[in-house]
Design a protein around this motif. Sequence first.
Motif, PDB file in Angstrom:
ATOM      1  N   UNK A 168       3.388   6.454  -5.679  1.00 52.85           N
ATOM      2  CA  UNK A 168       3.553   6.584  -7.132  1.00 52.85           C
ATOM      3  C   UNK A 168       2.590   7.642  -7.648  1.00 52.85           C
ATOM      4  N   UNK A 169       3.081   8.718  -8.274  1.00 48.67           N
ATOM      5  CA  UNK A 169       2.187   9.769  -8.768  1.00 48.67           C
ATOM      6  C   UNK A 169       1.278   9.250  -9.879  1.00 48.67           C
ATOM      7  N   UNK A 170       0.079   9.836  -9.975  1.00 52.73           N
ATOM      8  CA  UNK A 170      -0.873   9.463 -11.021  1.00 52.73           C
ATOM      9  C   UNK A 170      -0.465  10.128 -12.328  1.00 52.73           C
ATOM     10  N   UNK A 171      -0.410   9.335 -13.397  1.00 54.89           N
ATOM     11  CA  UNK A 171      -0.033   9.852 -14.723  1.00 54.89           C
ATOM     12  C   UNK A 171      -1.302  10.144 -15.515  1.00 54.89           C
ATOM     13  N   UNK A 172      -1.454  11.391 -15.943  1.00 53.83           N
ATOM     14  CA  UNK A 172      -2.673  11.796 -16.640  1.00 53.83           C
ATOM     15  C   UNK A 172      -2.493  11.870 -18.155  1.00 53.83           C
ATOM     16  N   UNK A 173      -1.277  11.712 -18.654  1.00 54.90           N
ATOM     17  CA  UNK A 173      -1.047  11.801 -20.089  1.00 54.90           C
ATOM     18  C   UNK A 173      -1.436  10.525 -20.810  1.00 54.90           C
ATOM     19  N   UNK A 174      -1.445  10.589 -22.135  1.00 56.68           N
ATOM     20  CA  UNK A 174      -1.784   9.428 -22.955  1.00 56.68           C
ATOM     21  C   UNK A 174      -0.539   8.572 -23.159  1.00 56.68           C
ATOM     22  N   UNK A 223       5.117  -0.574 -12.778  1.00 56.13           N
ATOM     23  CA  UNK A 223       5.572   0.795 -12.489  1.00 56.13           C
ATOM     24  C   UNK A 223       6.911   1.064 -13.173  1.00 56.13           C
ATOM     25  N   UNK A 224       7.817   0.079 -13.117  1.00 53.40           N
ATOM     26  CA  UNK A 224       9.132   0.259 -13.738  1.00 53.40           C
ATOM     27  C   UNK A 224       9.016   0.408 -15.253  1.00 53.40           C
ATOM     28  N   UNK A 253       6.898   4.409 -20.880  1.00 50.21           N
ATOM     29  CA  UNK A 253       5.721   5.242 -21.105  1.00 50.21           C
ATOM     30  C   UNK A 253       5.860   6.658 -20.567  1.00 50.21           C
ATOM     31  N   UNK A 254       6.974   6.925 -19.912  1.00 50.64           N
ATOM     32  CA  UNK A 254       7.206   8.263 -19.384  1.00 50.64           C
ATOM     33  C   UNK A 254       6.378   8.598 -18.162  1.00 50.64           C
ATOM     34  N   UNK A 255       5.905   7.587 -17.446  1.00 48.68           N
ATOM     35  CA  UNK A 255       5.113   7.851 -16.248  1.00 48.68           C
ATOM     36  C   UNK A 255       6.037   8.268 -15.106  1.00 48.68           C
ATOM     37  N   UNK A 256       5.554   9.143 -14.218  1.00 47.28           N
ATOM     38  CA  UNK A 256       6.423   9.687 -13.159  1.00 47.28           C
ATOM     39  C   UNK A 256       6.681   8.692 -12.037  1.00 47.28           C
ATOM     40  N   UNK A 257       7.813   8.861 -11.382  1.00 50.17           N
ATOM     41  CA  UNK A 257       8.164   8.091 -10.198  1.00 50.17           C
ATOM     42  C   UNK A 257       8.141   9.019  -8.983  1.00 50.17           C
ATOM     43  N   UNK A 258       8.117   8.465  -7.778  1.00 50.09           N
ATOM     44  CA  UNK A 258       8.106   9.325  -6.584  1.00 50.09           C
ATOM     45  C   UNK A 258       9.325  10.246  -6.543  1.00 50.09           C
ATOM     46  N   UNK A 259       9.098  11.506  -6.198  1.00 52.68           N
ATOM     47  CA  UNK A 259      10.181  12.483  -6.067  1.00 52.68           C
ATOM     48  C   UNK A 259      10.038  13.198  -4.733  1.00 52.68           C
ATOM     49  N   UNK A 260      11.122  13.767  -4.292  1.00 52.85           N
ATOM     50  CA  UNK A 260      11.100  14.475  -3.022  1.00 52.85           C
ATOM     51  C   UNK A 260      11.517  13.580  -1.877  1.00 52.85           C
ATOM     52  N   UNK A 261      12.080  14.168  -0.823  1.00 50.79           N
ATOM     53  CA  UNK A 261      12.587  13.372   0.316  1.00 50.79           C
ATOM     54  C   UNK A 261      11.512  12.527   0.984  1.00 50.79           C
ATOM     55  N   UNK A 262      10.312  13.092   1.187  1.00 53.06           N
ATOM     56  CA  UNK A 262       9.262  12.363   1.901  1.00 53.06           C
ATOM     57  C   UNK A 262       8.804  11.139   1.109  1.00 53.06           C
ATOM     58  N   UNK A 304       0.842  -1.202   0.000  1.00 48.58           N
ATOM     59  CA  UNK A 304       0.000   0.000   0.000  1.00 48.58           C
ATOM     60  C   UNK A 304       0.874   1.248   0.000  1.00 48.58           C
ATOM     61  N   UNK A 305       1.919   1.239   0.812  1.00 47.05           N
ATOM     62  CA  UNK A 305       2.830   2.383   0.837  1.00 47.05           C
ATOM     63  C   UNK A 305       3.490   2.629  -0.510  1.00 47.05           C
TER      64      UNK A 305
END
Length: 276
Positions: free
Chosen positions: A115-121, A226-227, A233-242, A109-110
């Motif tokens: 993982x950020x939601x990807x809104x692009x096509x 996710x990988x 597909x250019x989907x984002x990965x978690x960023x930022x220290x938290x 779950x964590x």
Amino acid sequence: MTVLAAGLALLGSLFFALGAALQQFEAARTSPAVLGRLVRRPRWLLGGLSIAAGTALHVVALKYGPLTLVQPMGVASLLFALPFAAALQRRRPGTRELAAAAVIAIGLVGLVLVVPVHTGEPHLSTAEAVVLLTGASAAALALYVTARHASRAVRACLLATGAGVLYGATATLTRVLVDGAWEPWFLLAVPMPALLALALLQRAYAVGHFGVAFAALQVADPLTAVAFGALLLGEPLPTGPASTLTALVAAALTAAGTAALARTTPMSPSHEATTP
């Protein structure tokens, strides 16, 4: 609608867990555990129908709720599957067994939530699709070869991980087919990794350590998707220290829970007589 989505996703997890337990029960009793033999067993086919129903409910849930709500609900299948498998084996699930599964569920779950939601096509070229299929097949083959020389618990984990990698590739292709731009031959390509994953998963189930195999599948499938999503597909990965710290802690919990489950989950009854 949010409550409806959560309910549908939870019900889908229940069906998926029941199907997995039924298929493992039959795979452990069939030697060798190949699809040609298993498809002739009514209980194994019933498990397949249950998994299909769970998958359909999960897809419908995604229509009514966000990914960040629906995906974590899928983790509940691990907590449902262990009692189902124990009931088929006519035993009670152990407290430590369920505790290890709960740790894995919390970790998964964590990982899903950061993982950020990807809104692009999403878009996948022919070359990228070939890389996807080749990479997933090579990884699964390496895990299969390594598993042949491993102990039973490790073998179940490696085989199920290979199946999870192939299912992750299937999920990536399916996402492109549903929401993005794709080539016509993708329709023919999608069943290939899915069938290979199914065959590999039955071999993992046949080893006897259902908890380990199912947990490894639940971990490898989403992480592989996710990988591939990030790489191709250019989907984002978690960023930022938290987010990074949360992902690391969640991964550590998932790994620790899987290792604990390997020590606490008993073998299937059909293997206990031959295990020293």
